[in-house]
Write a protein that holds these residues in place. Structure first.
Motif, PDB file in Angstrom:
ATOM      1  N   SER A 241       4.564  -2.735   3.923  1.00 30.07           N
ATOM      2  CA  SER A 241       3.833  -3.550   3.717  1.00 30.07           C
ATOM      3  C   SER A 241       4.439  -4.655   2.926  1.00 30.07           C
ATOM      4  O   SER A 241       5.168  -5.097   1.893  1.00 30.07           O
ATOM      5  CB  SER A 241       2.879  -3.012   2.834  1.00 30.07           C
ATOM      6  OG  SER A 241       1.934  -3.409   2.326  1.00 30.07           O
ATOM      7  N   PHE A 242       4.379  -5.894   3.151  1.00 29.95           N
ATOM      8  CA  PHE A 242       4.557  -7.242   3.345  1.00 29.95           C
ATOM      9  C   PHE A 242       3.547  -8.160   3.452  1.00 29.95           C
ATOM     10  O   PHE A 242       2.286  -7.694   3.625  1.00 29.95           O
ATOM     11  CB  PHE A 242       5.289  -8.205   4.581  1.00 29.95           C
ATOM     12  CG  PHE A 242       6.904  -7.898   4.686  1.00 29.95           C
ATOM     13  CD1 PHE A 242       8.180  -8.009   4.128  1.00 29.95           C
ATOM     14  CD2 PHE A 242       7.076  -5.979   5.478  1.00 29.95           C
ATOM     15  CE1 PHE A 242       9.084  -7.359   4.232  1.00 29.95           C
ATOM     16  CE2 PHE A 242       8.429  -5.668   5.900  1.00 29.95           C
ATOM     17  CZ  PHE A 242       9.481  -6.168   5.202  1.00 29.95           C
ATOM     18  N   SER A 243       3.906  -8.534   1.708  1.00 35.27           N
ATOM     19  CA  SER A 243       2.648  -9.108   1.284  1.00 35.27           C
ATOM     20  C   SER A 243       3.192 -10.930   0.810  1.00 35.27           C
ATOM     21  O   SER A 243       4.142 -10.897  -0.049  1.00 35.27           O
ATOM     22  CB  SER A 243       1.610  -8.396   0.189  1.00 35.27           C
ATOM     23  OG  SER A 243       0.663  -7.303   0.465  1.00 35.27           O
ATOM     24  N   PHE A 258       4.679 -14.389  10.782  1.00 39.59           N
ATOM     25  CA  PHE A 258       5.524 -12.690  10.376  1.00 39.59           C
ATOM     26  C   PHE A 258       6.344 -11.869  11.873  1.00 39.59           C
ATOM     27  O   PHE A 258       7.242 -11.083  11.152  1.00 39.59           O
ATOM     28  CB  PHE A 258       4.428 -11.677   9.903  1.00 39.59           C
ATOM     29  CG  PHE A 258       4.840 -10.453   9.772  1.00 39.59           C
ATOM     30  CD1 PHE A 258       5.382 -10.334   7.914  1.00 39.59           C
ATOM     31  CD2 PHE A 258       4.994  -9.408  10.669  1.00 39.59           C
ATOM     32  CE1 PHE A 258       6.053  -9.018   7.396  1.00 39.59           C
ATOM     33  CE2 PHE A 258       5.457  -7.903   9.964  1.00 39.59           C
ATOM     34  CZ  PHE A 258       5.453  -8.483   8.264  1.00 39.59           C
ATOM     35  N   ASP A 262       9.623  -9.565  11.453  1.00 37.34           N
ATOM     36  CA  ASP A 262       9.586  -8.468  12.092  1.00 37.34           C
ATOM     37  C   ASP A 262      11.381  -8.616  13.132  1.00 37.34           C
ATOM     38  O   ASP A 262      12.114  -7.574  12.908  1.00 37.34           O
ATOM     39  CB  ASP A 262       8.815  -8.155  12.834  1.00 37.34           C
ATOM     40  CG  ASP A 262       8.802  -7.505  13.783  1.00 37.34           C
ATOM     41  OD1 ASP A 262       9.624  -6.152  13.342  1.00 37.34           O
ATOM     42  OD2 ASP A 262       7.947  -7.091  14.280  1.00 37.34           O
ATOM     43  N   SER A 283       1.353  -6.398   7.835  1.00 38.75           N
ATOM     44  CA  SER A 283       1.962  -7.386   7.058  1.00 38.75           C
ATOM     45  C   SER A 283       0.456  -8.109   6.116  1.00 38.75           C
ATOM     46  O   SER A 283      -0.527  -7.279   6.877  1.00 38.75           O
ATOM     47  CB  SER A 283       2.102  -9.323   7.601  1.00 38.75           C
ATOM     48  OG  SER A 283       1.871  -8.864   8.361  1.00 38.75           O
ATOM     49  N   GLN A 284       0.341  -8.546   5.678  1.00 42.25           N
ATOM     50  CA  GLN A 284      -0.658  -9.261   4.930  1.00 42.25           C
ATOM     51  C   GLN A 284      -0.873 -10.819   4.295  1.00 42.25           C
ATOM     52  O   GLN A 284       0.065 -10.754   3.398  1.00 42.25           O
ATOM     53  CB  GLN A 284      -1.675  -8.208   3.608  1.00 42.25           C
ATOM     54  CG  GLN A 284      -1.110  -8.708   2.930  1.00 42.25           C
ATOM     55  CD  GLN A 284      -2.401  -6.716   1.724  1.00 42.25           C
ATOM     56  OE1 GLN A 284      -3.543  -6.965   2.154  1.00 42.25           O
ATOM     57  NE2 GLN A 284      -1.148  -5.891   0.576  1.00 42.25           N
TER      58      GLN A 284
END
Length: 579
Positions: A241-243, A258, A262, A283-284
Motif C-alpha cells: 500500500s503506497f501512500s 503512480f 508501477d 496507492s492513495q
C-alpha cells in the motif's frame, strides 16, 4: 370340584396382551438407530498418522537444501582439485558453523576446476566442454569491460558450462599488476569473479567466504529480520500500500503519477518475488496528515531535525488513515510504504541517526509494518510565501529517487541488506544490483528461508488441527477440509523433495501452498461457527426426556408380564389339583 378364582383357573392365559404391550417398546428400539443416525456428525477422514509423521520428521531433521558450488582457478599451480575442494569445504564449515539449521545449504558439494597449462586451455573446445574459456574471457576482458558487462559475459559462459542449473560459481584469475588492488565482484546472477594477484591460500579463503557468507547466508550476520517475521501473509499474499501524505494542504498539495512507480519499481519486483509471495499493489493520496513528534530547527544545517528517539511516534495513527484497503482482508499481510511531505513550517525536514549524523535516505522502516520516506519539496520558501495552495506533480526524477529508497526499505523488510559492499574476513566484495530489485542468489536465500518457515508453520497448524479434531469427537469435518489437508500434506512433501533437488522456485511455491491450505483448513467456517460438546453432554441433556417417555412404555409391559405369570400359576395349580 369348586374352583377358587383367586388361586386357580381352568384355561391357560393368552400371550396376546403381553405381545401388544411389547410392540410399543420394540418400536422404540427399532427407531433408535434412526435417531442415532439423525444426530450423527459427519467427519471426513483425516490423515492423522501422516500429519504426525510429517511433524516428527521436521523436528528430528531440518529441511535439507541442495547447493552446488563450482570454483574455477586460472593461473594457479594447485596439486589436486580434490584437495582444493576439501580445503574450501573446511573453510566454509568454519565460516558457517550453523549450516545444519533450516534455511542453509544442509547438503552441498564443491567442484573445482584448475588451470595448470592443461590441454583444455590450448584446444579449441566449446565452452560447455572447457570451463576455462570463462576464465580466459574474464582475464582478457576483466580490465576492459564494466562489471555489468563482465556479469553478462559470465552469465552466457557459465550458463553453458553448468547447463543452466542452480550452480554457484566463482572464477578466480591470478594475474595483472602486482601493485594493483585485488577486485572481487559478486554478480546479480549466481556467480562471482576475483581478479588480481592473489596467493593460493587467500584465493581459497575468498572463494569459501563468497560461498558461505554471500551465496548461502545472504550476508546475514544474525542481525537481519528472521524468517518468522517476514511480512508474508498466511495465505501467501502481500499487499503493498503506497501512500502519499500531504501534511498541510494549505501550504501545498502534491500528487504523483503512480503508473511511473508501477513501471519503474513494482512490476519487476512482483515478477521476481512471485515464487515467494503473491503481491498486489494499491496507492492513495491523503491530506491533513501531521506527524506526532515535533522537530527542532538547526541553524547550522538549515533544516528541521527529527531525532531517532521520536521515530516510534512519527507515525500518527490518529490522523494517518492508512488501513483503508479491502484487498488486505483475511490473512493477507499489508505493508505500508509512505512518502511523507512535511508542512511549510517544518520544511525541509531531516531525520537524525543515533550517532548524530543525518540520514542519507531520510527514511526509516518499522518491521512487519512498512517504511516511511520524508520527501522535501525544493521550493519550501517559495510556497511558504504563496497564499493559495497550488497542486503540483512530483517529477519523474524525484519519483525515481524515492522509489529507490522504498525498494531498499522493502529489501530490509524482507530480511536483506541494501548496501553494495560486503566487508568480510578475507577482503571487500562489490555486490552488483539488479534492475528487478533482487539478484538471483538473494532470491535463492529468500526462497530457502521462506520454505523453512512455511513448512514449520504448516506442520504446526496441521498438528493443532489434528489434536483438536481428535479431542472433539462431535466436530464436523467436511470433505472440503479433508481435501485441503491432504493437498497441504502433498504440497509440503513436494516442497521437501524440490528443496533436496535444489529447485528453489518450485519448493517455495509448494511450501506457500501447503501453509495456505493448512491455515484454510484450521480456520474453515464450518469449524469456527459451531460450538461443540461431548457425548456426556448429550447424555445429560436427553436422559430426563427418555426417562419421562419410558415410564408409560416400560411399566405397562412389566405390569402385563406380572399379570401373565400370576394367571399362569393359577392354571398350573388347577392342573395339579385335577391330577
Amino acid at each position: 370340584m369348586e374352583l377358587d378364582p383367586k388361586t386357580m383357573r381352568t384355561t391357560k392365559p393368552g400371550l396376546k396382551p403381553v405381545i401388544l404391550t411389547l410392540i410399543v417398546p420394540f418400536s422404540f428400539i427399532l427407531g433408535f438407530p434412526l435417531l442415532w443416525k439423525s444426530v450423527e456428525i459427519y467427519r471426513s477422514p483425516l490423515p492423522f498418522r501422516g500429519i504426525e509423521a510429517f511433524s516428527s520428521q521436521l523436528d528430528s531433521e531440518p529441511v535439507h537444501f541442495r547447493c552446488q558450488f563450482q570454483a574455477m582457478f586460472l593461473g594457479f599451480n594447485f596439486t589436486a582439485s580434490n584437495d582444493v575442494a576439501e580445503a574450501i569445504i573446511n573453510k566454509m564449515s568454519l565460516l558457517n558453523p550453523n549450516s545444519s539449521q533450516c534455511g542453509n545449504c544442509g547438503a552441498y558439494e564443491v567442484s573445482v576446476v584448475i588451470d595448470s597449462g592443461s590441454s583444455c586451455m590450448r584446444t579449441e573446445n566449446s565452452k560447455a566442454q572447457c570451463p576455462f574459456k570463462c576464465g580466459e574471457e574474464v582475464a582478457f576482458f576483466g580490465g576492459k569491460l564494466s562489471d555489468e558487462d563482465v556479469d553478462e559475459l559470465l552469465r552466457g559462459c557459465l550458463g553453458n558450462v553448468d547447463g543452466g542449473g542452480n550452480v554457484y560459481s566463482v572464477v578466480v584469475v591470478n594475474g595483472g599488476d602486482k601493485e594493483a588492488e585485488v577486485r572481487a565482484v559478486v554478480g546479480k546472477y549466481r556467480h562471482a569473479w576475483i581478479l588480481g594477484r592473489v596467493l593460493e591460500e587467500e584465493a581459497l579463503s575468498r572463494v569459501a567466504e563468497i560461498f558461505a557468507k554471500v551465496f548461502m547466508n545472504g550476508r546475514s550476520e544474525g542481525d537481519s529480520i528472521r524468517a518468522e517475521f517476514m511480512p508474508v501473509g498466511a495465505d501467501g499474499r502481500i499487499v503493498l500500500s503506497f501512500s502519499l501524505l500531504n501534511a498541510e494542504p494549505r501550504d501545498w498539495i502534491y500528487d504523483w503519477n503512480f503508473r511511473e512507480i508501477d513501471e519503474i519499481l513494482l512490476q519487476p519486483v512482483i515478477q521476481s518475488l512471485q515464487p515467494i509471495a503473491n503481491i498486489t499493489v494499491e496507492s492513495q493520496v491523503l491530506y491533513h496528515t501531521q506527524k506526532s513528534p515535533f522537530s527542532y530547527w538547526d541553524e547550522v544545517l538549515g533544516s528541521h531535525i527529527s531525532s531517532t528517539k521520536d521515530l516510534p511516534f512519527f507515525v500518527n495513527s490518529n490522523e494517518w488513515h492508512l488501513d483503508t484497503s479491502v484487498a488486505a482482508g483475511g490473512r493477507s499481510k499489508m505493508l505500508q510504504l509512505v512518502v511523507y511531505i512535511p508542512s511549510a513550517k517544518e520544511c525541509p525536514l531531516r531525520l537524525e541517526l543515533p550517532n548524530g549524523d543525518l540520514s542519507n535516505t531520510n527514511g526509516f522502516i518499522s518491521p512487519m509494518w512498512g517504511g516511511v520516506v520524508v520527501w522535501n519539496p525544493q521550493s519550501c520558501k517559495k510556497d511558504l510565501e504563496s497564499k493559495d495552495s497550488v497542486k503540483h506533480m512530483i517529477s519523474t526524477q524525484d519519483i525515481q529517487k524515492f522509489s529507490g529508497i522504498l525498494m531498499g526499505q522493502l529489501r530490509q523488510l524482507l530480511g536483506l541488506k541494501s548496501d553494495n559492499l560486503y566487508v568480510g574476513q578475507s577482503g571487500t566484495y562489490v555486490l552488483q544490483g539488479s534492475e528487478k530489485g533482487f539478484t538471483q542468489w538473494e532470491l535463492d536465500v529468500l526462497s530457502r528461508n521462506h520454505v523453512c518457515f512455511n513448512l514449520y508453520s504448516c506442520a504446526a497448524t496441521l498438528g493443532s488441527l489434528s489434536r483438536l479434531v481428535q479431542s472433539l469427537p462431535r466436530m464436523i469435518i467436511t470433505d472440503e477440509i479433508g481435501k485441503k489437508v491432504m493437498i497441504s500434506l502433498e504440497a509440503a512433501k513436494f516442497a521437501q523433495s524440490n528443496a533436496s533437488a535444489g529447485i528453489y522456485d518450485a519448493s517455495a511455491s509448494s511450501s506457500r501452498q501447503a501453509r495456505s491450505l493448512a491455515e484454510d483448513s484450521f480456520f474453515h467456517p464450518s469449524i469456527m461457527s459451531i460450538s461443540y460438546y461431548s457425548y456426556w453432554h448429550s447424555f445429560i441433556i436427553y436422559t430426563p426426556y427418555f426417562l419421562l417417555v419410558m415410564k408409560p412404555v416400560i411399566f405397562p409391559v412389566l405390569s402385563e408380564w406380572k399379570r401373565y405369570k400370576q394367571e399362569n400359576m393359577k392354571f398350573v395349580a388347577w392342573k395339579a389339583k385335577a391330577k
